[in-house]
Scaffold this motif. Structure first.
Motif, PDB file in Angstrom:
ATOM      1  N   PRO A  41      -0.842  -1.090 -12.035  1.00  0.00           N
ATOM      2  CA  PRO A  41      -0.762  -2.397 -11.790  1.00  0.00           C
ATOM      3  C   PRO A  41       0.988  -2.735 -12.417  1.00  0.00           C
ATOM      4  O   PRO A  41       1.102  -3.460 -11.429  1.00  0.00           O
ATOM      5  N   GLU A  42       0.664  -2.496 -12.925  1.00  0.00           N
ATOM      6  CA  GLU A  42       1.915  -2.433 -13.381  1.00  0.00           C
ATOM      7  C   GLU A  42       3.942  -2.291 -12.890  1.00  0.00           C
ATOM      8  O   GLU A  42       4.173  -2.755 -12.254  1.00  0.00           O
ATOM      9  N   LEU A  43       3.300  -0.608 -12.126  1.00  0.00           N
ATOM     10  CA  LEU A  43       4.141  -0.651 -11.217  1.00  0.00           C
ATOM     11  C   LEU A  43       3.965  -1.464  -9.840  1.00  0.00           C
ATOM     12  O   LEU A  43       5.293  -1.195  -9.165  1.00  0.00           O
ATOM     13  N   MET A  44       2.455  -1.838  -9.106  1.00  0.00           N
ATOM     14  CA  MET A  44       2.937  -2.563  -8.913  1.00  0.00           C
ATOM     15  C   MET A  44       3.807  -3.853  -8.623  1.00  0.00           C
ATOM     16  O   MET A  44       4.103  -4.613  -7.803  1.00  0.00           O
ATOM     17  N   CYS A  45       4.096  -4.467  -9.897  1.00  0.00           N
ATOM     18  CA  CYS A  45       4.755  -5.399 -10.243  1.00  0.00           C
ATOM     19  C   CYS A  45       5.949  -4.892  -9.859  1.00  0.00           C
ATOM     20  O   CYS A  45       6.461  -6.116  -9.635  1.00  0.00           O
ATOM     21  N   TYR A  46       6.038  -4.506 -10.373  1.00  0.00           N
ATOM     22  CA  TYR A  46       7.485  -3.696 -10.279  1.00  0.00           C
ATOM     23  C   TYR A  46       8.351  -3.443  -8.691  1.00  0.00           C
ATOM     24  O   TYR A  46       9.146  -4.194  -8.264  1.00  0.00           O
ATOM     25  N   LEU A  47       7.501  -3.281  -7.893  1.00  0.00           N
ATOM     26  CA  LEU A  47       7.496  -2.791  -6.793  1.00  0.00           C
ATOM     27  C   LEU A  47       8.129  -3.999  -5.361  1.00  0.00           C
ATOM     28  O   LEU A  47       7.920  -4.085  -4.599  1.00  0.00           O
ATOM     29  N   GLU A  76      15.616   0.238  -0.246  1.00  0.00           N
ATOM     30  CA  GLU A  76      13.992   0.646  -0.239  1.00  0.00           C
ATOM     31  C   GLU A  76      13.405   1.912  -0.766  1.00  0.00           C
ATOM     32  O   GLU A  76      13.030   2.257  -0.409  1.00  0.00           O
ATOM     33  N   GLU A  77      15.080   2.997  -0.210  1.00  0.00           N
ATOM     34  CA  GLU A  77      14.726   4.238  -0.417  1.00  0.00           C
ATOM     35  C   GLU A  77      14.641   4.857  -1.478  1.00  0.00           C
ATOM     36  O   GLU A  77      13.637   5.986  -1.198  1.00  0.00           O
ATOM     37  N   GLN A  78      15.036   3.849  -2.430  1.00  0.00           N
ATOM     38  CA  GLN A  78      14.885   4.856  -3.571  1.00  0.00           C
ATOM     39  C   GLN A  78      13.896   4.080  -4.256  1.00  0.00           C
ATOM     40  O   GLN A  78      13.050   5.117  -5.186  1.00  0.00           O
ATOM     41  N   VAL A  79      13.613   2.799  -3.480  1.00  0.00           N
ATOM     42  CA  VAL A  79      11.996   2.373  -4.291  1.00  0.00           C
ATOM     43  C   VAL A  79      11.341   3.750  -3.778  1.00  0.00           C
ATOM     44  O   VAL A  79       9.960   3.981  -4.466  1.00  0.00           O
ATOM     45  N   PHE A  80      11.334   4.326  -2.690  1.00  0.00           N
ATOM     46  CA  PHE A  80      10.417   5.163  -1.529  1.00  0.00           C
ATOM     47  C   PHE A  80       9.669   6.096  -2.540  1.00  0.00           C
ATOM     48  O   PHE A  80       8.904   6.368  -3.380  1.00  0.00           O
ATOM     49  N   GLU A  81      10.683   6.842  -3.179  1.00  0.00           N
ATOM     50  CA  GLU A  81      11.467   8.487  -4.132  1.00  0.00           C
ATOM     51  C   GLU A  81      11.198   7.714  -5.603  1.00  0.00           C
ATOM     52  O   GLU A  81      10.148   8.725  -6.038  1.00  0.00           O
ATOM     53  N   THR A  82      10.970   6.670  -5.915  1.00  0.00           N
ATOM     54  CA  THR A  82      10.514   6.481  -7.210  1.00  0.00           C
ATOM     55  C   THR A  82       8.795   6.842  -7.575  1.00  0.00           C
ATOM     56  O   THR A  82       8.671   6.886  -8.461  1.00  0.00           O
ATOM     57  N   ASP A 137      -1.715   2.099  -1.436  1.00  0.00           N
ATOM     58  CA  ASP A 137      -2.022   1.120  -1.676  1.00  0.00           C
ATOM     59  C   ASP A 137       0.351   0.626  -2.470  1.00  0.00           C
ATOM     60  O   ASP A 137       0.715  -0.513  -1.967  1.00  0.00           O
ATOM     61  N   LEU A 138       0.859   1.314  -2.783  1.00  0.00           N
ATOM     62  CA  LEU A 138       2.538   1.629  -3.616  1.00  0.00           C
ATOM     63  C   LEU A 138       3.384   1.071  -1.668  1.00  0.00           C
ATOM     64  O   LEU A 138       4.063   1.222  -1.917  1.00  0.00           O
ATOM     65  N   PHE A 139       2.785   2.794  -0.643  1.00  0.00           N
ATOM     66  CA  PHE A 139       3.718   2.694   0.598  1.00  0.00           C
ATOM     67  C   PHE A 139       3.466   1.146   0.925  1.00  0.00           C
ATOM     68  O   PHE A 139       4.956   1.093   1.011  1.00  0.00           O
ATOM     69  N   LYS A 140       2.146   0.169   1.187  1.00  0.00           N
ATOM     70  CA  LYS A 140       2.775  -1.024   1.452  1.00  0.00           C
ATOM     71  C   LYS A 140       3.614  -1.865   0.734  1.00  0.00           C
ATOM     72  O   LYS A 140       4.188  -3.200   1.155  1.00  0.00           O
ATOM     73  N   LYS A 141       4.290  -1.414  -0.895  1.00  0.00           N
ATOM     74  CA  LYS A 141       5.282  -1.916  -1.169  1.00  0.00           C
ATOM     75  C   LYS A 141       6.466  -1.794  -0.419  1.00  0.00           C
ATOM     76  O   LYS A 141       7.556  -2.840  -1.323  1.00  0.00           O
ATOM     77  N   VAL A 142       6.682  -0.624  -0.380  1.00  0.00           N
ATOM     78  CA  VAL A 142       7.931  -0.393   0.644  1.00  0.00           C
ATOM     79  C   VAL A 142       8.349  -1.492   1.779  1.00  0.00           C
ATOM     80  O   VAL A 142       7.695  -1.360   2.225  1.00  0.00           O
ATOM     81  N   ARG A 143       9.479  -2.071   1.121  1.00  0.00           N
ATOM     82  CA  ARG A 143      10.002  -2.808   2.980  1.00  0.00           C
ATOM     83  C   ARG A 143      10.834  -2.133   3.873  1.00  0.00           C
ATOM     84  O   ARG A 143      11.967  -2.034   3.401  1.00  0.00           O
ATOM     85  N   LEU A 144       9.912  -1.871   4.550  1.00  0.00           N
ATOM     86  CA  LEU A 144      10.031  -0.618   5.838  1.00  0.00           C
ATOM     87  C   LEU A 144      10.567  -1.321   6.715  1.00  0.00           C
ATOM     88  O   LEU A 144      11.748  -0.175   7.009  1.00  0.00           O
ATOM     89  N   ARG A 145      11.342  -2.507   6.818  1.00  0.00           N
ATOM     90  CA  ARG A 145      12.031  -3.106   8.055  1.00  0.00           C
ATOM     91  C   ARG A 145      13.932  -2.411   7.346  1.00  0.00           C
ATOM     92  O   ARG A 145      14.235  -2.569   8.084  1.00  0.00           O
ATOM     93  N   TYR A 146      14.223  -1.955   6.378  1.00  0.00           N
ATOM     94  CA  TYR A 146      14.933  -2.130   5.686  1.00  0.00           C
ATOM     95  C   TYR A 146      15.593  -0.823   5.371  1.00  0.00           C
ATOM     96  O   TYR A 146      16.282  -0.610   5.076  1.00  0.00           O
TER      97      TYR A 146
END
Length: 583
Positions: free
Chosen positions: A178-184, A193-199, A217-226
């Motif tokens: 939940p804490e990581l999701m909150c940051y992402l 966004e590439e770094q968000v995925f790598e993190t 769940d984490l993958f949906k927090k990556v903003r794929l459009r960018y």
């Protein structure tokens, strides 16, 4: 009989409060009139009940209610060390205290327990000054234990602002899901966004046995459009963790179908992910590149405008001088396409098909896949993951109707349907799966009074004759559903409503302007440089920098360029900044 009003002199002794506190502290130290002993760890500190009651709701409740301490001469304060208690009593009587890393935590706990709010916040401010990317996550945990919102907010602000450094710490690997999701999902997160995925991958790999199931769940927090399509389809799509999740692969397949059809419309399932806006830290900044400088020679300069300082910053210079190249931005990268290049030594010029790219991350120019045809005085426009290049003059010195498209998903160029009518210096813009080409001039310098419309997904052209269009050497820019055509040997600016298929007149430019550039940042139109026709019909180069607000239909000056410039590129380039946005 009239009464003479008495004169009143209001006097306030600003030194009195400090003097009074000083005298009370002297009485305490000499044990004069003290009536209670505060005890901790075998140390007894004499105090005045009245002073303690006046300083804290805690002591007021203790001594002014029916608590047993109200009648005791000695009060034992459990859980507070003697040096901390001495410091607090000194603070009560003087308003001063020295805070160090050795005592700040027990002092903060004691201040909270005894209800000294200002002292509690002073400890918080001291800890905020010690914040760093290495300790901000542990400070957040500490702030939650201490119920200190000011420290928590400042520590979290640092965590999202310095995300790149924070993500490498051991504390980051120990975050809960939940804490990581909150940051992402935080819009303030300072990361591409590439770094968000790598993190998120690194977080999972820290404990793969228990965390692998969180990938969807984490993958949906990556903003794929960018994310750059090459990175998305070559790296992310092939990652074993992503491939292990049906939901992740379905999302990537939906993005692939959306890009292959060149459609701006996405499925109901993908829409919430695809339409998520950029993070606040991904801000658009104005970049001016190339052109003719001070009417002397073609410029190699690239400039970036800093909104905070209202100053221009110099970027790396173009590798060579290019006359009438085309300029476009896509995926946070600046592209310079084609142009007329001067052959060193011979003085001859050649038409170029070369493509140069600049990323703000590296501030270095590189070459990309060249165009299929050399050309100059052409137009370029981006749409989704495509770059379109239209018309211009080829090696045969003739105006070309040809169109080619760069697919950043596959890194290659392809020939598209040519324009129905070749036109030089038209106004070009892309909106809602279509490219609009307004006006321009033919080989005989006659105005082309047409709107030529290219349907991107169908690769088909249509055209519409109109007397309204008579622009030459005018840029076009899109704000919402209107395409603004700015000047072109005229002061006139008109907006074409793509939905209503009609033109709307806007506030005029201040001068008759051509060979200038225009771009949109934060729904405002920025116009730079160009050439103007003065009142004596004399052409002058310009260093103007103006902004048009469609909400007020008004122009404001933004100062000036560092030099006079025309036939240049003016573009919005997205960069990640850990500085707060200007007000």
């Amino acid at each position: 009989m009239a009464v003479t009003p008495q004169k009143v002199f209001s006097f306030k002794d600003s030194e009195h409060p400090c003097y009074l506190l000083g005298q009370l502290n002297t009485l305490r130290q000499e044990r004069i009139l003290t009536d209670v002993l505060l005890c901790s760890e075998h140390q007894e500190i004499p105090c005045h009940r009245s002073v303690l009651v006046s300083s804290s709701p805690y002591f007021r409740a203790m001594f002014c209610s029916n608590f047993v301490e109200s009648s005791q001469a000695r009060v034992n304060l459990k859980g507070i060390s003697s040096n901390v208690l001495s410091g607090i009593v000194h603070y009560v009587y003087t308003g001063c205290i020295s805070i160090t890393m050795e005592i700040v935590l027990p002092l903060m706990q004691a201040a909270s327990m005894l209800h000294y709010g200002n002292l509690f916040e002073a400890c918080s401010m001291f800890l905020q000054e010690q914040l760093s990317p290495e300790n901000c996550l542990s400070m957040i945990r500490l702030s939650e234990i201490l119920h200190c919102e000011s420290l928590k907010e400042r520590a979290k602000e640092m965590a999202v602002r310095c995300f790149s450094d924070v993500a490498t710490t051991e504390d980051f690997c120990e975050l809960s899901l939940p804490e990581l999701m909150c940051y992402l999902e935080d819009d303030r997160l300072c990361a591409e966004e590439e770094q968000v995925f790598e993190t998120l991958l690194a977080w999972i790999h820290h404990d793969p046995f228990s965390r692998s199931g969180a990938i969807h769940d984490l993958f949906k927090k990556v903003r794929l459009r960018y994310i750059h399509p090459t990175y998305l389809f070559q790296f992310i799509a092939n990652d074993p963790l992503v491939q292990s999740s049906t939901l992740c692969t379905e999302i990537i397949d939906s993005v692939r179908r959306l890009m292959l059809t060149a459609s701006a419309k996405c499925s109901r399932e993908l829409k919430p992910l695809w339409t998520t806006p950029r993070r606040y830290t991904c801000r658009e900044t104005l970049v001016v590149v190339g052109g003719r400088k001070n009417n002397e020679q073609t410029s190699r300069e690239a400039l970036l405008y800093d909104e905070r300082t209202h100053r221009w910053e110099w970027l790396a210079k173009l590798p060579l001088r290019l006359y009438k190249a085309a300029y476009v931005c896509i995926h946070s990268i600046l592209y310079v396409l084609g142009g007329l290049s001067l052959c060193l030594g011979s003085g001859d010029s050649s038409v170029s098909a070369t493509v140069y790219t600049l990323s703000l991350k590296t501030n270095q120019w590189r070459t990309a896949e060249p165009m299929l045809e050399p050309r100059y005085a052409h137009q370029s426009v981006s749409y989704l993951h495509f770059i379109f290049v239209l018309g211009g003059i080829g090696v045969d010195k003739r105006i070309s109707p040809s169109v080619e498209r760069y697919n950043s998903m596959f890194n290659h160029w392809e020939t598209m349907a040519p324009m129905p009518t070749a036109a030089l210096h038209p106004a070009v813009a892309a909106s809602d799966q279509r490219i609009y080409v307004f006006g321009g001039e033919d080989a005989m310098q006659n105005p082309v009074r047409l709107i030529q419309v290219y349907h991107i997904s169908r690769n088909l052209w249509s055209k519409l004759e109109t007397r309204t269009v008579k622009n030459v050497c005018a840029p076009a820019a899109v704000i919402e559903e209107k395409i603004y055509i700015v000047g072109g040997y005229t002061k006139r600016m008109i907006a074409y409503d793509t939905k209503a298929n009609k033109f709307v007149k806007c506030e005029n430019l201040r001068e008759r302007r051509m060979h200038h550039s225009a771009t949109v940042i934060h729904n405002k139109l920025y116009v730079t440089g160009g050439r103007i026709l003065n009142g004596h019909d004399t052409i002058e180069d310009s260093d103007c920098f103006e902004c048009y607000d469609p909400k007020t239909d008004s122009w404001t000056s933004k100062g000036s360029l560092p030099y006079k410039l025309f036939d240049h590129g003016s573009l919005p380039l997205v960069c990640v900044s850990n500085k707060p946005n200007p007000p």
